[in-house]
Design a protein around this motif. Structure first.
Motif, short mmCIF file in Angstrom:
data_model
loop_
_atom_site.label_atom_id
_atom_site.label_comp_id
_atom_site.label_asym_id
_atom_site.label_seq_id
_atom_site.Cartn_x
_atom_site.Cartn_y
_atom_site.Cartn_z
N LEU A 121 0.63 -1.20 0.18
CA LEU A 121 -0.06 0.09 0.22
C LEU A 121 1.00 1.33 -0.12
O LEU A 121 1.85 1.16 0.68
N GLY A 122 0.29 2.22 -0.70
CA GLY A 122 1.26 3.59 -0.67
C GLY A 122 1.18 4.18 -2.13
O GLY A 122 0.84 3.46 -3.27
N THR A 123 1.49 5.38 -2.25
CA THR A 123 1.38 6.14 -3.42
C THR A 123 3.03 6.05 -4.12
O THR A 123 3.94 5.89 -3.31
N GLU A 124 2.80 6.49 -5.30
CA GLU A 124 3.91 6.23 -6.32
C GLU A 124 5.18 6.91 -5.67
O GLU A 124 4.93 8.17 -5.45
N GLY A 125 6.30 6.49 -5.53
CA GLY A 125 7.37 7.34 -5.27
C GLY A 125 7.50 7.49 -3.66
O GLY A 125 8.50 8.33 -3.24
N GLN A 126 6.69 6.88 -2.84
CA GLN A 126 6.96 7.31 -1.34
C GLN A 126 6.94 5.59 -0.86
O GLN A 126 6.57 4.36 -1.68
N PRO A 127 7.54 5.45 0.46
CA PRO A 127 7.61 4.17 0.93
C PRO A 127 6.30 3.62 1.18
O PRO A 127 5.33 4.32 1.31
#
Length: 119
Positions: free
Chosen positions: A42-48
């Protein structure tokens, strides 16, 4: 070096997925099976990312002192949102200095999730 993900071994993948995706709003990056275990990133593109792994034996116990932090625009709105979804504030709000306030809720496995707002 950059951080890539944090892994949580959870007892009930669907309950944890509901918390992190439906309540906290983290998008599902991908879902797959590896070695007979269901895994969700889970998480947004480019983020941990947060990696949830279905399993009955957590690698970390909730009392280990680890918490996961998220930032919101309004602490008051976040508190009301959690309360309206039946999730009580476990600790806080705490204001250690004039620039930040935060509180904690617990995920379905008892891990602390810190919700912070900067001013």
């Amino acid at each position: 070096m950059s951080m890539n993900w944090i892994t949580l071994r959870v007892r009930d993948l669907e309950a944890s997925l509901n918390f992190y995706h439906s309540i906290l709003g983290l998008p599902i990056d991908r879902r797959f099976e590896s070695r007979g275990r269901q895994i969700v990133m889970l998480g947004t593109e480019g983020q941990p990312k947060i990696e949830l792994i279905q399993g009955s034996d957590p690698a970390l116990k909730p009392e280990c002192g680890v918490s996961i932090g998220f930032e919101v625009a309004s602490l008051d709105e976040a508190i009301e949102s959690f309360k309206s979804q039946g999730i009580p504030v476990a600790r806080g709000p705490i204001t250690p200095n004039p620039r930040i306030s935060f509180f904690y809720v617990l995920d379905p496995d008892g891990f602390e999730v810190q919700i912070a707002a900067h001013s």
